[in-house]
Write a protein that holds these residues in place. Sequence first.
Motif, short mmCIF file in Angstrom:
data_model
loop_
_atom_site.label_atom_id
_atom_site.label_comp_id
_atom_site.label_asym_id
_atom_site.label_seq_id
_atom_site.Cartn_x
_atom_site.Cartn_y
_atom_site.Cartn_z
N ILE A 165 0.86 -1.18 0.00
CA ILE A 165 0.00 0.00 0.00
C ILE A 165 0.90 1.23 0.00
O ILE A 165 1.77 1.37 0.85
CB ILE A 165 -0.93 0.01 1.23
N ILE A 166 0.67 2.11 -0.96
CA ILE A 166 1.45 3.34 -1.06
C ILE A 166 0.52 4.52 -0.84
O ILE A 166 -0.49 4.64 -1.53
CB ILE A 166 2.12 3.46 -2.44
N THR A 167 0.86 5.37 0.11
CA THR A 167 0.11 6.60 0.32
C THR A 167 1.08 7.77 0.23
O THR A 167 2.11 7.77 0.87
CB THR A 167 -0.61 6.63 1.67
N THR A 168 0.73 8.74 -0.58
CA THR A 168 1.59 9.91 -0.76
C THR A 168 1.00 11.09 -0.02
O THR A 168 -0.16 11.06 0.42
CB THR A 168 1.73 10.26 -2.25
N ARG A 169 1.77 12.14 0.09
CA ARG A 169 1.30 13.35 0.78
C ARG A 169 0.17 14.04 0.05
O ARG A 169 -0.52 14.87 0.63
CB ARG A 169 2.46 14.30 0.99
N LYS A 170 -0.02 13.72 -1.22
CA LYS A 170 -1.14 14.28 -1.97
C LYS A 170 -2.48 13.88 -1.35
O LYS A 170 -3.47 14.58 -1.51
CB LYS A 170 -1.12 13.80 -3.41
N LEU A 171 -2.48 12.75 -0.66
CA LEU A 171 -3.71 12.25 -0.03
C LEU A 171 -4.15 13.14 1.12
O LEU A 171 -5.34 13.24 1.40
CB LEU A 171 -3.49 10.82 0.45
N GLY A 172 -3.21 13.76 1.80
CA GLY A 172 -3.56 14.64 2.91
C GLY A 172 -2.60 14.44 4.07
O GLY A 172 -1.54 13.82 3.93
N PRO A 173 -3.00 14.96 5.25
CA PRO A 173 -2.13 14.82 6.42
C PRO A 173 -1.99 13.37 6.88
O PRO A 173 -2.70 12.47 6.42
CB PRO A 173 -2.83 15.66 7.49
N ALA A 174 -1.06 13.15 7.78
CA ALA A 174 -0.69 11.79 8.21
C ALA A 174 -1.88 10.99 8.71
O ALA A 174 -2.00 9.80 8.40
CB ALA A 174 0.39 11.86 9.29
N HIS A 175 -2.78 11.59 9.47
CA HIS A 175 -3.90 10.81 10.01
C HIS A 175 -4.82 10.32 8.90
O HIS A 175 -5.39 9.23 9.01
CB HIS A 175 -4.66 11.61 11.09
N LEU A 176 -4.96 11.07 7.81
CA LEU A 176 -5.78 10.60 6.69
C LEU A 176 -5.06 9.53 5.88
O LEU A 176 -5.68 8.57 5.42
CB LEU A 176 -6.16 11.78 5.79
N ARG A 177 -3.76 9.67 5.73
CA ARG A 177 -2.99 8.62 5.04
C ARG A 177 -3.05 7.32 5.83
O ARG A 177 -3.24 6.24 5.25
CB ARG A 177 -1.53 9.06 4.85
N ASN A 178 -2.92 7.40 7.14
CA ASN A 178 -2.99 6.21 7.98
C ASN A 178 -4.37 5.57 7.92
O ASN A 178 -4.51 4.35 7.84
CB ASN A 178 -2.63 6.54 9.42
N LYS A 179 -5.41 6.41 7.95
CA LYS A 179 -6.78 5.89 7.87
C LYS A 179 -7.00 5.16 6.54
O LYS A 179 -7.58 4.07 6.51
CB LYS A 179 -7.79 7.03 8.02
N SER A 180 -6.53 5.75 5.45
CA SER A 180 -6.73 5.11 4.15
C SER A 180 -5.96 3.79 4.07
O SER A 180 -6.45 2.81 3.50
CB SER A 180 -6.31 6.04 3.02
N ARG A 181 -4.76 3.72 4.66
CA ARG A 181 -4.01 2.46 4.71
C ARG A 181 -4.76 1.40 5.50
O ARG A 181 -4.82 0.24 5.11
CB ARG A 181 -2.63 2.68 5.34
#
Length: 116
Positions: free
Chosen positions: A49-65
């Motif tokens: 799973i790859i999440t980039t900063r384009k997705l948003g702040p860290a808590h949103l990246r973690n939630k999406s993961r």
Amino acid sequence: MNQNFKRSKRLLKKDEFQKVKRSKNKVKSTYFWGQASDELNHGGTKIGIITTRKLGPAHLRNKSRRIVRELFRKNIGKIKASTSLIVLPRRKIINEDYKTLESEYLSFLGKLLILK
């Protein structure tokens, strides 16, 4: 049903990611972008799973993961054995309910041609 997400089910090394990225099997959907590769030598279905900063702040990246991991874990039995998969969650994943995401995830896997 096994509730774990073990290391053996994850793509961990750079060369594992590179093998999948070299495949031509790419799909883009409303909630996910991904690539898949059939590998007969590693003995199991794996996900990266790859999440980039384009997705948003860290808590949103973690939630999406966490959402993608749960979708993978619940539906791993529907995926062909010895398939490697890279998923990039898209921004719309954050505000959607789980049932919709699950049906979209299965549709996404179907487009990648990795469902049993």
